[in-house]
Design an enzyme around this catalytic site. Structure first.
Site, short mmCIF file in Angstrom:
data_model
loop_
_atom_site.label_atom_id
_atom_site.label_comp_id
_atom_site.label_asym_id
_atom_site.label_seq_id
_atom_site.Cartn_x
_atom_site.Cartn_y
_atom_site.Cartn_z
CE1 TYR A 111 -3.79 2.37 0.65
CE2 TYR A 111 -2.25 3.45 2.13
CZ TYR A 111 -3.43 3.45 1.41
OH TYR A 111 -4.24 4.56 1.46
CD1 TRP A 113 -1.37 7.70 -0.73
CD2 TRP A 113 -1.45 9.41 -2.18
NE1 TRP A 113 -2.63 8.25 -0.67
CE2 TRP A 113 -2.70 9.30 -1.53
CE3 TRP A 113 -1.27 10.41 -3.11
CZ2 TRP A 113 -3.77 10.15 -1.83
CZ3 TRP A 113 -2.32 11.27 -3.39
CH2 TRP A 113 -3.56 11.14 -2.76
N1 LIG Z 1 -1.86 8.35 12.41
C1 LIG Z 1 -2.25 8.42 11.14
N2 LIG Z 1 -1.72 7.58 10.24
C2 LIG Z 1 -2.12 7.65 8.95
C3 LIG Z 1 -3.09 8.59 8.54
C4 LIG Z 1 -3.65 9.44 9.51
O1 LIG Z 1 -4.54 10.26 9.22
N3 LIG Z 1 -3.19 9.35 10.81
N4 LIG Z 1 -3.47 8.63 7.24
C5 LIG Z 1 -3.35 7.40 6.47
C6 LIG Z 1 -3.56 7.63 5.05
S1 LIG Z 1 -5.05 8.36 4.65
C7 LIG Z 1 -2.68 7.25 4.10
S2 LIG Z 1 -3.18 7.34 2.47
C8 LIG Z 1 -1.38 6.67 4.43
C9 LIG Z 1 -0.26 7.13 3.49
O2 LIG Z 1 0.84 6.30 3.60
P1 LIG Z 1 1.87 6.09 2.40
O3 LIG Z 1 1.19 6.24 1.09
O4 LIG Z 1 2.60 4.82 2.64
O5 LIG Z 1 2.85 7.31 2.61
P2 LIG Z 1 3.91 7.99 1.64
O6 LIG Z 1 4.80 8.79 2.52
O7 LIG Z 1 3.22 8.71 0.54
O8 LIG Z 1 4.72 6.75 1.08
C10 LIG Z 1 5.05 6.59 -0.25
C11 LIG Z 1 6.46 6.04 -0.34
O9 LIG Z 1 6.70 5.64 -1.70
C12 LIG Z 1 7.99 6.11 -2.10
N5 LIG Z 1 7.94 6.28 -3.56
C13 LIG Z 1 7.55 7.37 -4.26
N6 LIG Z 1 7.65 7.14 -5.58
C14 LIG Z 1 8.12 5.88 -5.73
C15 LIG Z 1 8.42 5.07 -6.85
O10 LIG Z 1 8.28 5.46 -8.01
N7 LIG Z 1 8.87 3.80 -6.59
C16 LIG Z 1 9.04 3.32 -5.34
N8 LIG Z 1 9.47 2.07 -5.20
N9 LIG Z 1 8.77 4.09 -4.24
C17 LIG Z 1 8.31 5.33 -4.45
C18 LIG Z 1 8.21 7.39 -1.35
O11 LIG Z 1 9.60 7.68 -1.24
C19 LIG Z 1 7.53 7.08 -0.01
O12 LIG Z 1 8.43 6.58 0.92
O13 LIG Z 1 -1.04 7.01 5.78
C20 LIG Z 1 -2.05 6.62 6.69
N10 LIG Z 1 -1.56 6.80 8.05
N1 LIG Z 2 -1.18 18.45 2.07
C1 LIG Z 2 -1.66 17.19 2.08
N2 LIG Z 2 -2.91 16.94 1.64
C2 LIG Z 2 -3.40 15.66 1.66
C3 LIG Z 2 -2.60 14.57 2.09
C4 LIG Z 2 -1.26 14.87 2.55
O1 LIG Z 2 -0.51 13.97 2.95
N3 LIG Z 2 -0.84 16.18 2.54
N4 LIG Z 2 -3.12 13.29 2.09
C5 LIG Z 2 -4.28 13.02 1.24
C6 LIG Z 2 -4.92 11.76 1.65
S1 LIG Z 2 -4.12 10.28 1.35
C7 LIG Z 2 -6.12 11.70 2.23
S2 LIG Z 2 -6.82 10.17 2.61
C8 LIG Z 2 -6.88 12.92 2.53
C9 LIG Z 2 -7.40 12.81 3.95
O2 LIG Z 2 -8.32 13.77 4.22
P1 LIG Z 2 -8.89 13.87 5.70
O3 LIG Z 2 -9.06 12.52 6.25
O4 LIG Z 2 -10.08 14.74 5.65
O5 LIG Z 2 -7.68 14.64 6.37
P2 LIG Z 2 -7.09 14.71 7.84
O6 LIG Z 2 -5.99 15.72 7.70
O7 LIG Z 2 -6.77 13.40 8.43
O8 LIG Z 2 -8.25 15.32 8.71
C10 LIG Z 2 -8.84 16.57 8.43
C11 LIG Z 2 -9.34 17.17 9.72
O9 LIG Z 2 -10.36 16.37 10.27
C12 LIG Z 2 -10.48 16.72 11.65
N5 LIG Z 2 -10.93 15.58 12.41
C13 LIG Z 2 -10.18 14.52 12.83
N6 LIG Z 2 -10.96 13.65 13.54
C14 LIG Z 2 -12.20 14.17 13.54
C15 LIG Z 2 -13.44 13.74 14.09
O10 LIG Z 2 -13.57 12.70 14.71
N7 LIG Z 2 -14.52 14.53 13.83
C16 LIG Z 2 -14.44 15.68 13.14
N8 LIG Z 2 -15.55 16.38 12.94
N9 LIG Z 2 -13.28 16.11 12.64
C17 LIG Z 2 -12.17 15.37 12.82
C18 LIG Z 2 -9.09 17.16 12.09
O11 LIG Z 2 -9.16 18.40 12.77
C19 LIG Z 2 -8.29 17.21 10.81
O12 LIG Z 2 -7.50 18.37 10.70
O13 LIG Z 2 -6.05 14.07 2.45
C20 LIG Z 2 -5.30 14.14 1.26
N10 LIG Z 2 -4.67 15.45 1.22
MO LIG Z 3 -5.18 8.57 2.27
#
Ligand SMILES: Nc1nc2c(c(=O)[nH]1)N[C@H]1C(S)=C(S)[C@@H](COP(=O)(O)OP(=O)(O)OC[C@H]3O[C@@H](n4cnc5c(=O)[nH]c(N)nc54)[C@H](O)[C@@H]3O)O[C@H]1N2
Ligand SMILES: Nc1nc2c(c(=O)[nH]1)N[C@H]1C(S)=C(S)[C@@H](COP(=O)(O)OP(=O)(O)OC[C@H]3O[C@@H](n4cnc5c(=O)[nH]c(N)nc54)[C@H](O)[C@@H]3O)O[C@H]1N2
Ligand SMILES: [Mo]
Length: 774
Positions: A111, A113
């Site tokens: 998994y 991005w």
């Molecule tokens: N506590 C907490 N944890 C969370 C979340 C949260 O809200 N709170 N959010 C969750 C969510 S929504 C998400 S989507 C995940 C995201 O988690 P990830 O998608 O695993 O996070 P990234 O840092 O985008 O990791 C991508 C990795 O791929 C590598 N990469 C980039 N391009 C390439 C390529 O071309 N080839 C290879 N082999 N590698 C490459 C980058 O260097 C990087 O290390 O985290 C989750 N974790």
């Molecule tokens: N700049 C930037 N943008 C991103 C990403 C990134 O890594 N960087 N990641 C992308 C990805 S993979 C995803 S999945 C999306 C995620 O999008 P979201 O899941 O919406 O993003 P978060 O930043 O986890 O949360 C947004 C806000 O939700 C509020 N929140 C948290 N828990 C609760 C709750 O229980 N109730 C309510 N009402 N509010 C709450 C927090 O204050 C937080 O700042 O964002 C995407 N956009």
């Molecule tokens: Mo995500």
């Protein structure tokens, strides 16, 4: 290449980069971008040799073949090896894993991005490769929105990602007059769109909302979850209690006779069962505003006032972010948001209804092109085994044990080998102390990475990969753009494209022709583009031939060619018999007999409130009285390029910044800028404190993405040095239904840290050993 310019495309925008002597000298956002993302600043550091991996590496203990080598995984030194040696070793590890455990014993869920291109998409690459050698155990759903992904098809019969356009903020500005935004409308999250974005249009939509004077209520622990120039009413229920607010609104609608009964009758099933629950006919508890006040901490009057406004609005709108469902019982908030919109009959009205995963990632303003963009084909997986993505540590720790998922009783496989390309589990998974233990299970871990992330450091074999600046690709996200992404830099050190790495392995395993089809990078690109172009043509959209697109070297906008699209919800509203939903009843399922038949105690037949393990006001809050929100980082994508100057400038004393309310800070003797220790009974991390009145009391917020840097101690006594919140989060499924991540359900406490401040060694190179010293 001494000096050159090229156009490159990322998940957060397209940029013209100027290169001099193999270093990025200038980064300029595309002229077609009306509101470029500042994350582009990180591109300046992409070739930083302090962090890049220059050569294939094998962990010393693994190379020596120590019997207990798995114990030192993550703590060991690395031995630089040649490509020949590295590929030979990986090929034989794959062969051995297959022999010992069959292809089910290879975990390739991988998994993450990765990067935005259609061809060099690392996850497609690794999956296609593993499929050609007989398959692998895969994963389903995402960390982003697993609960929503599983519940939505039961309720409205559609894949979540096909309904993100149900609510478009531009339409809300035009028609809607009252918007409740659970989780806010977060501008900085909108910088990122999966698969790329050329023109960030969310600012436009915000300005329209401001002009239209649409009344907006932001329900969120952070004031900064809505743009500073958008007038909003900010409400701060305890985190993870949104469902209680929604139930109280529903109760108000029902008891004040405000329910649109015609809509309920024509378009939904099961309202009566839900109504009995609302009124407390089964459990003696009416889910009214007095009840919700106790759960949420918001006064009953304020909740009633909100409910009254919602029920009196001409076109009320409700939207929920992904964050709201990334918590225990996350399924319920999505089910209830749909139910509420149905109760006021605004689903399917222009600018009305419900917005799912509404504001993040720009989903609601970009829409999707009405044809398929082809991507590197993953092939068929002969192994049918998969796990819910966030159950990886459970899988590794409990082979053979059973678990539930969406009506099925499944068994965790026994994993011999993990292959990861394009993600960072030691960033994204919850309770990383538990993952450290679980990660010792397989015999071999192979990781393709460009930089020394914690995941690369927890591998046995590390293959260095190029970044998107070092290869050719094209990018097309969810909008009406396609953007080329051209090779701007020579490959860093000895790094190779994922494709070439898998070709090397496929050759050794006798499946090269099957994997590559004899095509190289440019031929694959041309094929994927031309196939997409044919798909576009079928719906009347003309794209230029590949040569013309590639030579021009700039994004193309085909928006004017996209025909007006009717959403399936507006069709359903117009003619529910002619366009039934794909649910068992053909209608919106406020009660689902399917889910009811699963017999889960934590996800029943209609949406409801369940008590939570980690909640303010609950019993655990006596020990850990603060709720920790670990949201997405504003200045980067997850953990990507965390070492860059632009990411580091927002840190405090070199550590991730945690925001807390001055009242909570002073009760603990914490001052602005201090190093603090955030802790609970799963772990602890250091962070730099920032005090702000823009966060509600009893809540702290720390962005994700600081590269994980744990000490040698494991378990609850351990300390993470850099500010990675997943040292503390809870690794449990949302419920028996979706088994999604619950990152936002997390109680902690915080204290000043006066100890010796340890070096953040994940930002230093790992230890290297030469093969002659083994
Ligand atoms: N506590 C907490 N944890 C969370 C979340 C949260 O809200 N709170 N959010 C969750 C969510 S929504 C998400 S989507 C995940 C995201 O988690 P990830 O998608 O695993 O996070 P990234 O840092 O985008 O990791 C991508 C990795 O791929 C590598 N990469 C980039 N391009 C390439 C390529 O071309 N080839 C290879 N082999 N590698 C490459 C980058 O260097 C990087 O290390 O985290 C989750 N974790
Ligand atoms: N700049 C930037 N943008 C991103 C990403 C990134 O890594 N960087 N990641 C992308 C990805 S993979 C995803 S999945 C999306 C995620 O999008 P979201 O899941 O919406 O993003 P978060 O930043 O986890 O949360 C947004 C806000 O939700 C509020 N929140 C948290 N828990 C609760 C709750 O229980 N109730 C309510 N009402 N509010 C709450 C927090 O204050 C937080 O700042 O964002 C995407 N956009
Ligand atoms: Mo995500």
């Amino acid at each position: 290449m001494k000096s050159n310019k090229a156009f490159v495309a990322t998940h957060w925008g397209s940029y013209q980069v100027k290169i001099r002597n193999e270093v990025v000298e200038n980064v300029q956002a595309s002229r077609k971008d009306s509101n470029p993302s500042f994350i582009g600043e990180l591109l300046y550091d992409i070739t930083d040799s302090d962090y890049r991996i220059a050569q294939p590496m094998v962990r010393a203990g693994y190379l020596k073949g120590d019997a207990n080598h798995r114990q030192s995984r993550g703590k060991d030194s690395f031995v630089p090896v040649s490509w020949e040696e590295g590929l030979d070793l990986a090929a034989s590890a794959l062969k051995n894993a297959k022999d010992r455990a069959g292809n089910r014993g290879i975990y390739g869920g991988s998994y993450g991005w990765a990067s935005a291109g259609r061809f060099h998409h690392a996850i497609s690459q690794v999956k296609r490769f593993l499929n050609t050698i007989g398959g692998f155990t895969s994963k389903v759903n995402s960390y982003s929105a697993a609960a929503a992904e599983v519940i939505t098809p039961h309720v409205i019969g559609s894949n979540l990602y096909n309904v993100t356009h149900l609510l478009n903020l531009n339409e809300v500005a035009k028609h809607g007059d009252f918007l409740i935004a659970f989780g806010g409308i977060n501008e900085y999250n909108n910088q990122v769109v999966p698969g790329g974005v050329v023109n960030h249009r969310d600012r436009d939509a915000i300005e329209r909302l401001i002009e239209a004077r649409t009344e907006v209520i932001s329900i969120s622990p952070l004031r900064s979850d809505t743009p500073s120039d958008l007038p909003v009413e900010w409400m701060t229920p305890r985190p993870c209690t949104d469902v209680a607010i929604m139930l109280a609104i529903a109760h108000y609608l029902e008891t004040e006779n405000k329910v649109d009964l015609d809509f309920i009758d024509r378009y939904t099933v099961g309202y009566d069962k839900f109504k009995a629950y609302l009124l407390g006919r089964n459990d003696g508890i009416a889910k009214d505003s007095a009840w919700a006040a106790i759960v949420t901490g918001i006064s009953a009057d304020d909740i009633k006032h909100l409910a009254a406004k919602f029920s009196n609005a001409r076109c009320p709108v409700i939207q929920v972010t992904q964050s709201v469902q990334r918590s225990e019982h996350g399924e319920q908030s999505y089910w209830l948001a749909i139910t509420l919109a149905a109760m006021v009959g605004s689903i399917g009205k222009p600018g009305g209804g419900v917005g799912l995963i509404a504001n993040a990632s720009g989903f609601s303003v970009h829409g999707r092109p009405p044809f398929k963009w082809e991507s590197f084909p993953q092939g068929e997986n002969p192994v049918s085994q998969s796990i819910p993505v966030a159950r990886i540590a459970d899988m590794l720790l409990n082979p053979g044990e059973s678990y539930t998922y969406n009506g099925e009783l499944k068994t965790y496989p026994d994993i011999e080998l993990i292959y990861w390309a394009g993600g960072n589990p030691f960033h994204h998974h919850q309770d990383l102390n538990k993952l450290r233990r679980a990660w010792r299970k397989p015999e071999t871990v192979i990781v393709n990475e460009s930089v020394w992330t914690a995941t690369a450091r927890h591998a046995d074999i590390v293959f260095p990969v190029t970044t998107f600046l070092e290869r050719n690709d094209f990018v097309c996200g969810w909008g009406s753009y396609i953007s080329p992404s051209k090779k701007a830099l020579e490959n860093y050190g000895q790094s190779r494209n994922d494709f070439e790495i898998f070709c090397g392995l496929a050759e050794r395993l006798g499946v090269l022709e099957e994997f590559s089809e004899g095509l190289d990078e440019m031929t694959w690109l041309e094929t994927l583009y031309q196939d997409s172009r044919s798909n576009a043509k079928e719906v009347g959209i003309d794209l230029p031939p590949f040569d013309e697109f590639w030579e021009k070297g700039e994004p193309i906008n085909f928006e004017s060619q996209i025909p007006e699209q009717d959403t399936f919800m507006s069709q359903f509203r117009r003619d529910p018999q002619g366009y039934p939903l794909s649910t068992p009843s053909g209608k919106i399922e406020i009660y689902s007999s399917t889910i009811d038949s699963f017999g889960y105690s934590d996800c029943g037949g209609y949406p409801q409130w369940y008590d939570k393990r980690e909640l303010l006001g609950g019993s655990r809050a006596k020990d850990f009285p603060l709720h920790m929100i670990s949201h997405q980082p504003r200045n980067k994508l997850h953990s990507q390029l965390d070492f860059g100057k632009f990411s580091r400038k927002d840190k405090t004393n070199g550590r991730e910044t945690v925001t807390l309310n001055p009242t909570d800070a002073s009760a603990r003797g914490i001052e602005d800028g201090m190093i603090v220790r955030i802790f609970n009974d799963r772990g602890a991390c250091l962070a730099g404190a920032r005090l702000s009145h823009d966060i509600m009391r009893a809540v702290i917020a720390i962005p994700t993405g600081a590269w994980y840097c744990p000490d040698e101690v494991e378990g609850p006594e351990s300390l993470e040095y850099h500010g990675n919140p997943n040292a503390l989060t809870l690794d449990l499924g949302t419920s028996s239904l979706a088994q999604g991540s619950i990152a936002h359900s997390c109680l902690v406490d915080i204290e000043p840290f006066y100890g010796f401040t340890p070096e953040i060694d994940v930002l230093l190179k790992p230890r290297f050993t030469s093969s002659t010293d083994l």
